[in-house]
Design a protein around this motif. Sequence first.
Motif, PDB file in Angstrom:
ATOM      1  N   ILE A 123       0.863  -1.184   0.000  1.00  0.00           N
ATOM      2  CA  ILE A 123       0.000   0.000   0.000  1.00  0.00           C
ATOM      3  C   ILE A 123       0.895   1.228   0.000  1.00  0.00           C
ATOM      4  O   ILE A 123       1.748   1.375   0.891  1.00  0.00           O
ATOM      5  N   PRO A 124       0.783   2.107  -1.003  1.00  0.00           N
ATOM      6  CA  PRO A 124       1.721   3.232  -1.146  1.00  0.00           C
ATOM      7  C   PRO A 124       1.825   4.120   0.089  1.00  0.00           C
ATOM      8  O   PRO A 124       2.915   4.540   0.467  1.00  0.00           O
ATOM      9  N   ASP A 125       0.687   4.429   0.726  1.00  0.00           N
ATOM     10  CA  ASP A 125       0.711   5.306   1.893  1.00  0.00           C
ATOM     11  C   ASP A 125       1.127   4.498   3.121  1.00  0.00           C
ATOM     12  O   ASP A 125       0.334   3.750   3.692  1.00  0.00           O
ATOM     13  N   ARG A 126       2.379   4.657   3.542  1.00  0.00           N
ATOM     14  CA  ARG A 126       2.911   3.813   4.616  1.00  0.00           C
ATOM     15  C   ARG A 126       2.245   4.039   5.974  1.00  0.00           C
ATOM     16  O   ARG A 126       1.989   3.071   6.697  1.00  0.00           O
ATOM     17  N   PRO A 127       1.965   5.278   6.384  1.00  0.00           N
ATOM     18  CA  PRO A 127       1.255   5.442   7.659  1.00  0.00           C
ATOM     19  C   PRO A 127      -0.083   4.712   7.680  1.00  0.00           C
ATOM     20  O   PRO A 127      -0.423   4.033   8.661  1.00  0.00           O
ATOM     21  N   SER A 128      -0.857   4.823   6.596  1.00  0.00           N
ATOM     22  CA  SER A 128      -2.143   4.130   6.533  1.00  0.00           C
ATOM     23  C   SER A 128      -1.955   2.617   6.549  1.00  0.00           C
ATOM     24  O   SER A 128      -2.685   1.882   7.219  1.00  0.00           O
ATOM     25  N   VAL A 208      -4.525   8.134  11.716  1.00  0.00           N
ATOM     26  CA  VAL A 208      -3.955   8.526  10.429  1.00  0.00           C
ATOM     27  C   VAL A 208      -4.800   9.601   9.775  1.00  0.00           C
ATOM     28  O   VAL A 208      -4.275  10.575   9.207  1.00  0.00           O
ATOM     29  N   THR A 212      -3.556  13.349   8.836  1.00  0.00           N
ATOM     30  CA  THR A 212      -3.668  13.834   7.451  1.00  0.00           C
ATOM     31  C   THR A 212      -4.404  15.166   7.388  1.00  0.00           C
ATOM     32  O   THR A 212      -4.033  16.066   6.638  1.00  0.00           O
ATOM     33  N   ASP A 224       5.944  12.420   5.399  1.00  0.00           N
ATOM     34  CA  ASP A 224       5.454  11.049   5.460  1.00  0.00           C
ATOM     35  C   ASP A 224       6.132  10.254   6.567  1.00  0.00           C
ATOM     36  O   ASP A 224       5.492   9.473   7.273  1.00  0.00           O
ATOM     37  N   ARG A 225       7.442  10.449   6.731  1.00  0.00           N
ATOM     38  CA  ARG A 225       8.177   9.684   7.750  1.00  0.00           C
ATOM     39  C   ARG A 225       7.757  10.075   9.159  1.00  0.00           C
ATOM     40  O   ARG A 225       7.737   9.230  10.058  1.00  0.00           O
ATOM     41  N   ARG A 227       4.732  11.107  10.082  1.00  0.00           N
ATOM     42  CA  ARG A 227       3.443  10.454  10.324  1.00  0.00           C
ATOM     43  C   ARG A 227       3.631   8.959  10.559  1.00  0.00           C
ATOM     44  O   ARG A 227       2.959   8.367  11.408  1.00  0.00           O
ATOM     45  N   LEU A 228       4.544   8.344   9.827  1.00  0.00           N
ATOM     46  CA  LEU A 228       4.799   6.914  10.016  1.00  0.00           C
ATOM     47  C   LEU A 228       5.348   6.647  11.409  1.00  0.00           C
ATOM     48  O   LEU A 228       4.919   5.700  12.086  1.00  0.00           O
TER      49      LEU A 228
END
Length: 305
Positions: A123-128, A208, A212, A224-225, A227-228
């Motif tokens: 899944i491209p969005d890593r946090p999700s 998440v 966002t 992104d990192r 949020r992850l």
Amino acid sequence: MALTAVVSAVGLVVDDRVLAGAPIWFKPFKFSVSFVAYCLSLAWMLSLLPRGRRAGWWAGTVVALTSLVEMLIITGQVVRGKRSHFNYATPLDGALFNAMAVAVVVLWLGTFAVAVLLLRARIPDRPSAWAMRSGIVLALAGAGVGFLMTQPAPGQRRGVSEVVGAHSVGVPDGGPSMPLTGWSTTGGDLRIPHFVGMHALQLLPLLVMVLTVLAPRFARLADDRTRLRLVLLASGTYAAVFALVLWQALRGQPLIHPDAATLGAAGAILVAAALGTYGSLRAPASLPREATDADEVPAQKDLVA
């Protein structure tokens, strides 16, 4: 499940029967509301799978059908004025509870299949992605607590006692309880870790979504990192809280009357979460992916110069 929730809500108003210390329609009401959230969460997660959608459809269908079987038995027993869980008073009651137990095992296996698909999916969005993975693993652990409830409580014997199994630890079911939840205020209650674990399925993805929404207002959250890191920290903290309330319940301790050991563990979790949040937000933001390639670094330096 939504229809059952409405019917059960009406039952709470018009039916004054009480069973095991609680209004008789309270159990189908809370189960149906919980299944609404559970099944909608799984359906949303399955919609994000880039591959394996057919397997996901079958796993989701198994979850939906076994949930329906469980709710039919619970509601049918309410109509009869009988306990649905742990009831072996008559051969029929025992057969219904055993059928429900089988349905729960199949439901757990269906959810496990969904978890495997999510763990393997790119899944491209890593946090999700990690919020969903952590949420469903914790939900499986929370659902697994239900198997502990089916074990004989002190004084109960399989094949002899009319009731085998209990929600409470150290005290009989049906004693003094908290409003709304019905959790015991005099002993441990396995429904608490069961609830906490199961609802990680909604709360971690909700985190998440909140991050966002806040990202445009806070530059650090736009990374992104960052949020992850916050999602992974929240997942670890949630797992620690789940373990804590399970440990507390197994020791026969009410949620609202923690001892020094429980308070100490809770304090350690809180401090670790606060320090982790601070560290996650203070860590350097990541460079754009295209700027990390070796052949792009000199060009970037020239541009800065």
